[in-house]
Design a protein around this motif. Structure first.
Motif, short mmCIF file in Angstrom:
data_model
loop_
_atom_site.label_atom_id
_atom_site.label_comp_id
_atom_site.label_asym_id
_atom_site.label_seq_id
_atom_site.Cartn_x
_atom_site.Cartn_y
_atom_site.Cartn_z
N LEU A 1 21.27 -32.55 17.53
CA LEU A 1 21.27 -31.32 16.76
C LEU A 1 21.04 -31.59 15.27
CD1 LEU A 1 21.63 -28.26 16.58
CD2 LEU A 1 24.11 -28.64 16.38
N VAL B 1 23.83 -20.14 11.46
CA VAL B 1 24.78 -20.95 12.24
C VAL B 1 26.20 -20.86 11.70
CG1 VAL B 1 23.01 -22.57 12.97
CG2 VAL B 1 24.32 -23.06 10.93
N ILE C 1 29.87 -24.39 18.33
CA ILE C 1 29.07 -25.62 18.36
C ILE C 1 29.99 -26.83 18.31
CG2 ILE C 1 27.38 -26.99 17.09
CD1 ILE C 1 26.14 -24.40 16.08
N TRP D 1 25.74 -19.90 21.30
CA TRP D 1 25.31 -20.44 20.01
C TRP D 1 23.90 -21.00 20.06
CZ3 TRP D 1 23.68 -25.42 19.71
CH2 TRP D 1 24.14 -26.33 20.66
N ARG D 2 23.45 -21.43 21.24
CA ARG D 2 22.11 -22.01 21.36
C ARG D 2 21.02 -21.00 21.01
NH1 ARG D 2 22.28 -27.03 23.59
NH2 ARG D 2 24.25 -27.63 24.56
N THR E 1 25.85 -15.29 19.10
CA THR E 1 26.94 -16.15 19.56
C THR E 1 27.86 -15.40 20.51
OG1 THR E 1 26.85 -17.42 17.50
CG2 THR E 1 28.85 -17.61 18.81
#
Length: 479
Positions: free
Chosen positions: A121, A49, A56, A184-185, A179
């Protein structure tokens, strides 16, 4: 010293040996795939991430301070609960613990991927860390019960070690690609097919390990879990605030008291959470300490290098991720060569050579400045670091697992991974503090003044690892 775990054997109805437990089926490649994929999934999620954080933050409304907890909650839960996870695996069976942890991790990844808000999240990231802590300690233990001593196990450990060394860097590559290409998910949703495949493969190609009976060390579990969680939190807090922060100092004090109580309990219980006799072997103790130092330098390098690529070289997330292939590909190549180097030179000398290369690479990285680009500033250091870590990780794994009894394999594996994650938290907190000090006390007050100081400190971590490994006893080449 033997360079492999002692493997339990079984017998058929006539009393003949069946060989190592774990010979379920005739496809050891699929058994290793399930184990290695599990380790890779958890390591990737520690960094995947990083390059997605700006996207995000925009979508879910994270502030710059709150955004760091997307990374930190995963590390906090994972590092804090690993020791407990290793003992649960001993109690319920390591294959069962791995499958349960992987399925829980997959469900948490789905929650993260569809998160409608920040709180959702953060909860999902915490759940990922808890699930990973349950499954991860079983990976190395299952290698011991699935592969016979000799060439097969050496090859399996080599592949596992290369994944352990490269997983965090692969996370940066994968995170950048997903991404940029999708969203991003997908840095979370990509875990769904991987997790389901592991949960399908593991019961078919891995044998269950015997469950350990007897009383459960509940007090040790409580003290150890709270102590490790306090320690990881303290390092995270210092990275966000400073080493003089009241909460950070309180967390360090609590960690010292809790872990001191934990050691006192472990010394007197019949079935301890951590088998302290593991530290009686000098080489194993040295290897554990070295395993702490390597990620202490590497995680900080990833943290600042990612910023440098995107903020100062103006790389997209995808291009920034691809930049780390200069580390990842040499690491894999060196890992494949590591078993031959071990057979010829022994694990100590091979690890010393690898750590020397890693230290030189990080020192070279400390020289980047405003005139540096990727080819002349980052490429060479990343290649050196990749080769160095690739040569080292298998040697440390070998030294840690040498001569470990099957009943202690889960504890040995859990401690190894605890060292990795605590080391990563330690490194980031120290290097962020060093970066800030370098920035404040330099004449130019530039990003490069800060990174020069931080990368020099990271090289210091690697140099300490080199000195520690030099103190190990040599192992005969035939081992």
């Amino acid at each position: 010293m033997s360079t492999s775990l002692r493997t339990p054997t079984g017998h058929d109805a006539r009393g003949r040996s069946r060989g190592p437990r774990g010979s379920r089926g005739s496809r050891p490649g699929l058994a290793l795939t399930a184990i290695v994929a599990t380790q890779l999934m958890f390591l990737v999620d520690a960094t995947v991430v990083n390059v997605a954080l700006p996207d995000i933050a925009v979508d879910l409304g994270f502030s710059s301070t709150r955004m760091s907890w997307i990374l930190n909650l995963y590390t906090l839960a994972f590092g804090g609960l690993l020791l407990l996870g290793s003992r649960i695996g001993d109690r319920i069976g390591r294959r069962r613990a791995l499958v349960a942890g992987v399925l829980a991790f997959t469900a948490a990844s789905l929650l993260a991927g569809v998160a409608p808000g920040g709180g959702w999240l953060l909860f999902a990231r915490t759940a990922q860390g808890v699930a990973a802590a349950l499954a991860a300690p079983s990976t190395l233990a299952l290698i011991a019960t699935s592969f016979p001593e000799g060439r097969q196990r050496a090859r399996a450990l080599s592949i596992f070690a290369s994944i352990s060394g490269a997983g965090s860097a692969l996370g940066l590559v994968l995170g950048g690609a997903l991404t940029d290409i999708a969203s991003w998910r997908w840095v979370f949703l990509i875990n769904l097919p991987v997790g389901l495949a592991i949960a399908w493969l593991a019961p078919r190609h891995l044998d269950e390990t015997p469950r350990q009976r007897g009383p459960f060390d509940a007090l040790g579990a409580l003290l150890g879990t709270l102590g490790m969680t306090s320690l990881v939190y303290a390092f995270i807090r210092t990275a966000e605030q400073s080493w003089g922060d009241g909460l950070a100092l309180g967390a360090f004090a609590a960690a010292a008291a809790l872990l001191g109580g934990f050691l006192a309990v472990e010394l007197r219980v019949r079935r301890p959470l951590v088998v302290l006799r593991l530290f009686a072997d000098r080489n194993r103790s040295v290897a554990y300490a070295t395993m702490l130092m390597i990620p202490a330098g590497m995680f900080g390098v990833f943290y600042f290098t990612t910023q440098y690529l995107q903020r100062y070289l103006d790389y997209s997330p995808f291009r920034a991720g691809l930049a780390f292939l200069a580390l990842t590909l040499p690491l894999f190549a060196a890992s494949r060569f590591a078993p031959r180097a071990q057979a010829r030179f022994g694990p100590k000398r091979t690890a010393v050579a690898g750590l020397a290369l890693n230290t030189a690479g990080i020192l070279w990285l400390s020289r980047i400045d405003a005139g540096s680009g990727y080819a002349d500033g980052l490429l060479g250091p990343l290649v050196l670091m990749g080769v160095g870590v690739g040569l080292t990780m298998m040697q440390l794994t070998t030294l840690i697992l040498s001569g470990v009894e099957p009943a202690d394999a889960g504890s040995a594996s859990g401690l190894l991974q605890t060292m990795q994650y605590v080391g990563g938290s330690l490194g980031v907190s120290v290097l962020v503090s060093v970066f800030d000090a370098g920035l404040r006390h330099s004449a130019g007050h530039t990003f490069y003044d800060g990174t020069g100081a931080a990368f020099t400190a990271a090289a210091g971590f690697s140099a300490v690892a080199l000195l520690l490994m030099s103190a190990a006893r040599g192992v005969p080449r035939k081992a």
